[in-house]
Motif scaffolding. Structure first.
Motif, PDB file in Angstrom:
ATOM      1  N   LYS A  51       0.815  -1.215   0.000  1.00 51.46           N
ATOM      2  CA  LYS A  51       0.000   0.000   0.000  1.00 51.46           C
ATOM      3  C   LYS A  51       0.850   1.266   0.000  1.00 51.46           C
ATOM      4  O   LYS A  51       0.405   2.316  -0.478  1.00 51.46           O
TER       5      LYS A  51
ATOM      6  N   CYS B 208      -6.728  -3.770   3.546  1.00 47.32           N
ATOM      7  CA  CYS B 208      -7.034  -3.479   2.143  1.00 47.32           C
ATOM      8  C   CYS B 208      -8.022  -2.319   2.037  1.00 47.32           C
ATOM      9  O   CYS B 208      -8.807  -2.066   2.954  1.00 47.32           O
ATOM     10  N   ASP B 209      -7.999  -1.651   0.882  1.00 44.90           N
ATOM     11  CA  ASP B 209      -9.025  -0.643   0.615  1.00 44.90           C
ATOM     12  C   ASP B 209     -10.384  -1.309   0.439  1.00 44.90           C
ATOM     13  O   ASP B 209     -11.412  -0.782   0.857  1.00 44.90           O
TER      14      ASP B 209
END
Length: 311
Positions: A8, A31-32
């Protein structure tokens, strides 16, 4: 989590979408977006993957397990998305240590003596791999799972048939983290000493700019057929006896990759650049930083039910 945080932090990555068949996978919180998918063996797996790629406009897929790569290599032939995986031939070489050691030996690369356990007489084993203690491991294992130190010949009875036996290697263990570009050239090779290891992953390591290790790693990686992207190797080197032996080759990001990233080997960023058609940075081999240290620790995250309230 360390690997995910490093991904990221890489520039030009954009949105990170993670997938797993386990809804409680630890990486889901970093995570997004996170999506639960079918088991890898499911006939619906690839259709689900394609649907998610369209939904999130995915341009680059970075598998972290060889099993995923084996599914994605043939799938990639009919898709335009970039996938960070080597050829099936290299996956076959790396996933089974019998294939790995045979391939390395045939090309003159250093490998410790080894034999597959078939309930041989211990005396005949000594003639091949030397005196006890020995080390046993699953030829298709990962992360040191099940590996055992054999102190006495009687301990062999607990070893599964077909496992590999080797002498117990002395010296310092190193990881050689390399990046292979689309032309098959090793763009950068960054060794680090594995000073402490937990569960097969480095918990204390330091980058080491050693020309012998760098040359060995580059020659091995560039000899792999159809290698691409991040590849790491494990090596034991006894500086007193000058003996060196390659024990593993992994065609993927390893758990120690955050150390290479921090020292200047931006492998994930380079994957994104190649996917975007951009050139890789020049002199990458000469610009990474020596003596960068990784001190790993376990992090804990607590998940409460949505309806729960704290009072």
């Amino acid at each position: 989590m360390g690997l995910l945080k490093t991904i990221k932090s890489s520039t030009d990555i954009g949105t990170v979408v993670g997938i797993d068949c386990d809804p409680w996978a630890s990486g889901s919180i970093g995570c997004d977006h996170f999506e639960v998918v079918e088991e890898l063996e499911s006939p619906q797996y690839l259709a689900r993957l394609e649907s998610l790629c369209q939904q999130y406009s995915i341009g680059l897929i970075i598998p972290t397990r060889e099993a995923d790569m084996r599914i994605l290599v043939p799938w990639a032939k009919n898709h335009t998305r970039a996938i960070a995986t080597s050829s099936l031939e290299t996956l076959d070489l790396c996933q089974n240590k019998v294939n790995t050691y045979q391939w390395l030996s045939q090309r003159g690369f250093p490998v410790a003596p080894w034999v597959q356990w078939r309930h041989q007489d211990p005396i005949s084993l000594e003639s091949i791999i030397g005196p006890l203690p020995w080390f046993s491991k699953d030829p298709q294992g990962r992360g040191s799972i099940g590996c055992q130190r054999i102190e006495q010949a009687s301990h062999l009875q607990a070893i599964p048939d077909g496992w590999i036996l080797q002498p117990h290697l002395s010296g310092q263990e190193y990881t050689l983290n390399g990046y292979v570009d689309r032309c098959g050239k090793c763009h950068a090779l960054i060794p680090h000493a594995r000073l402490r290891v937990s569960g097969g992953e480095v918990s204390h390591g330091v980058t080491v700019r050693d020309n012998m290790l760098i040359d060995l790693g580059r020659r091995v990686i560039e000899a792999l057929p159809g290698a691409y992207g991040p590849i790491n190797m494990q090596v034991f080197w006894n500086r007193h006896t000058h003996q060196i032996a390659i024990t593993d080759i992994n065609p993927r990001l390893g758990g120690g990759y955050p150390l290479s990233h921090a020292s200047g080997g931006k492998f994930v960023q380079w994957l994104a650049w190649e996917a975007l058609g951009r050139p890789l940075p020049e002199n990458a081999q000469h610009t990474w930083q020596d003596q960068v240290r990784l001190l790993g620790y376990r992090d804990t995250h607590i998940a409460f039910p949505v309806e729960a309230s704290l009072s």
